[in-house]
Design an enzyme around this catalytic site. Structure first.
Site, short mmCIF file in Angstrom:
data_model
loop_
_atom_site.label_atom_id
_atom_site.label_comp_id
_atom_site.label_asym_id
_atom_site.label_seq_id
_atom_site.Cartn_x
_atom_site.Cartn_y
_atom_site.Cartn_z
N GLU A 1 -3.93 -10.19 -31.00
CA GLU A 1 -2.47 -10.06 -30.90
C GLU A 1 -1.86 -11.33 -31.46
OE1 GLU A 1 -1.12 -9.31 -27.00
OE2 GLU A 1 -2.31 -7.52 -26.76
N THR B 1 5.61 -12.98 -20.33
CA THR B 1 4.67 -12.10 -21.00
C THR B 1 5.46 -11.43 -22.12
OG1 THR B 1 3.18 -10.20 -20.72
CG2 THR B 1 5.15 -10.23 -19.35
N THR B 2 4.82 -10.52 -22.88
CA THR B 2 5.53 -9.90 -24.00
C THR B 2 6.55 -8.90 -23.48
OG1 THR B 2 3.44 -10.13 -25.18
CG2 THR B 2 5.15 -8.85 -26.25
N GLU C 1 1.33 0.41 -31.31
CA GLU C 1 1.02 0.37 -29.87
C GLU C 1 2.35 0.44 -29.13
OE1 GLU C 1 -1.86 -2.48 -28.46
OE2 GLU C 1 -0.88 -2.58 -26.49
N ARG D 1 -7.31 -25.59 -14.92
CA ARG D 1 -8.08 -26.80 -14.61
C ARG D 1 -8.57 -27.55 -15.84
NH1 ARG D 1 -9.59 -27.38 -9.13
NH2 ARG D 1 -7.64 -26.83 -8.10
N HIS E 1 -4.62 -12.54 -27.18
CA HIS E 1 -3.34 -12.94 -27.78
C HIS E 1 -3.33 -14.45 -27.96
CE1 HIS E 1 1.37 -12.69 -27.38
NE2 HIS E 1 0.98 -13.30 -28.49
N ARG F 1 -1.28 -17.19 -28.52
CA ARG F 1 0.16 -17.49 -28.51
C ARG F 1 0.44 -18.80 -29.23
NH1 ARG F 1 4.22 -15.54 -25.36
NH2 ARG F 1 3.73 -13.59 -24.31
N HIS G 1 0.45 -2.31 -21.58
CA HIS G 1 1.27 -3.26 -20.83
C HIS G 1 1.59 -2.72 -19.43
CE1 HIS G 1 3.40 -7.12 -21.03
NE2 HIS G 1 3.98 -6.63 -19.95
N HIS H 1 -6.01 -13.52 -19.48
CA HIS H 1 -5.78 -14.20 -18.19
C HIS H 1 -7.05 -14.80 -17.59
CE1 HIS H 1 -1.67 -13.55 -18.65
NE2 HIS H 1 -1.81 -12.24 -18.76
N ARG I 1 -0.98 -20.99 -24.50
CA ARG I 1 -0.98 -21.10 -23.03
C ARG I 1 -2.22 -20.49 -22.39
NH1 ARG I 1 3.89 -16.94 -21.58
NH2 ARG I 1 4.94 -18.25 -23.08
N ASN J 1 -8.01 -6.72 -22.38
CA ASN J 1 -7.34 -7.98 -22.76
C ASN J 1 -7.81 -9.09 -21.81
OD1 ASN J 1 -5.37 -10.09 -22.67
ND2 ASN J 1 -3.96 -8.79 -23.80
N1 PXP Z 1 -0.79 -4.77 -25.36
C1 PXP Z 1 -0.05 -5.80 -25.83
C2 PXP Z 1 0.41 -5.74 -27.23
C3 PXP Z 1 0.24 -6.91 -25.00
O1 PXP Z 1 0.97 -7.92 -25.49
C4 PXP Z 1 -0.25 -6.93 -23.69
C5 PXP Z 1 0.04 -8.09 -22.80
O2 PXP Z 1 -0.36 -9.27 -23.36
C6 PXP Z 1 -1.05 -5.85 -23.26
C7 PXP Z 1 -1.27 -4.78 -24.09
C8 PXP Z 1 -1.68 -5.84 -21.91
O3 PXP Z 1 -0.73 -5.87 -20.90
P1 PXP Z 1 -1.20 -6.15 -19.41
O4 PXP Z 1 -1.79 -7.52 -19.40
O5 PXP Z 1 0.06 -6.02 -18.63
O6 PXP Z 1 -2.22 -5.11 -19.07
#
Ligand code: PXP
Length: 242
Positions: A73, A103-104, A154, A21, A46, A48, A193, A13, A52, A10
């Site tokens: 996502e 976060t989710t 998931e 910035r 994701h 959103r 997650h 971030h 963000r 993922n």
């Molecule tokens: N799976 C899903 C569905 C998520 O929403 C997230 C977080 O956005 C993740 C996995 C990954 O989680 P993490 O960033 O904590 O590894």
């Protein structure tokens, strides 16, 4: 024989840091390509509602350039559905979304929102998108996923990741049992997650799990050891547990 456990990286971030910035650096697409070279089997992003981190332009670029599957996502909203149908990613994971959350937090209430979710699952499925529901490893939610006829669930591993001792063991048992229940009913179980090198082992050892989606830890660790090494080390930790 236990099947290979796929790693979905993922990259949200990377976009969080870029957006701090406002310029183009660091580029999530570059991170996605590097993660693929380091052994990621798929990329997760994701989009959103508040944009963000990942933006619409990121999704355009990822779908155009990625050589490995994209897992989008998304919240179950008409806006996100239209974007998913326009891009037709390999997979779409429906997640709960609240603007104020960091976060989710927690899984989707597939049982309580059955009627709302059913048309999203059907329309994405009809477009050839592999639909997944991000749920707690709770039999009630898994039953709802079975009735919704999704190919994938998931499991939210946040509680497992943040709990300790017996509470963590209990949560691991719920995920283990949930994976068995899903697989028995023809649903491919994934998990994600809060996973790190230290806590991924017992999750990766669950034989029915086919994919882990991991983001925040890998991107954070990349600051210290680089993204390539960060992803490779996670791949090794997963393989060692398998
Ligand atoms: N799976 C899903 C569905 C998520 O929403 C997230 C977080 O956005 C993740 C996995 C990954 O989680 P993490 O960033 O904590 O590894």
């Amino acid at each position: 024989m236990t099947q290979k456990l796929r790693l979905g990286v993922n990259i949200d971030h990377v976009a969080t840091i870029r957006n701090a910035r406002g310029g183009p650096h660091p580029d999530p697409l570059r991170a996605a390509i590097m993660a693929a070279e380091a052994g990621a089997d798929g990329i997760t992003a994701h989009l959103r509602e508040d944009r963000r981190h990942i933006t619409d332009a990121d999704i355009d670029r990822l779908t155009a350039a990625l050589a490995i599957p994209l897992n989008l996502e998304m919240a179950a909203t008409e806006e996100m559905l239209a974007i998913a149908l326009a891009h037709r990613p390999h997979a779409a994971c429906i997640v709960p979304e609240r603007r104020e959350e960091r976060t989710t937090e927690g899984g989707l209430d597939a049982a309580g929102q059955f009627d709302h979710l059913a048309p999203f699952v059907a329309r994405l499925g009809a477009a050839g998108v592999r639909v997944s529901l991000f749920i707690e490893p709770d039999p009630r939610q898994i039953e709802a996923a079975i009735r919704l006829k999704v190919p994938v669930v998931e499991f939210h591993t946040g509680a497992y990741a943040y709990l300790e001792g017996e509470a963590r063991t209990g949560e691991l048992r719920r995920i283990t049992d949930g994976a068995a229940l899903a697989a028995k009913n023809g649903i491919e179980p994934h998990a994600g997650h809060g996973l790190t090198y230290d806590n991924v082992g017992p999750i990766a050892a669950i034989p029915q799990l086919a994919e882990l989606n991991i983001g925040h830890f890998l991107i954070g660790e990349a600051i210290f050891i680089g993204l390539d090494a960060s992803v490779r080390r996670m791949r090794e930790a997963m393989d060692a547990a398998r």
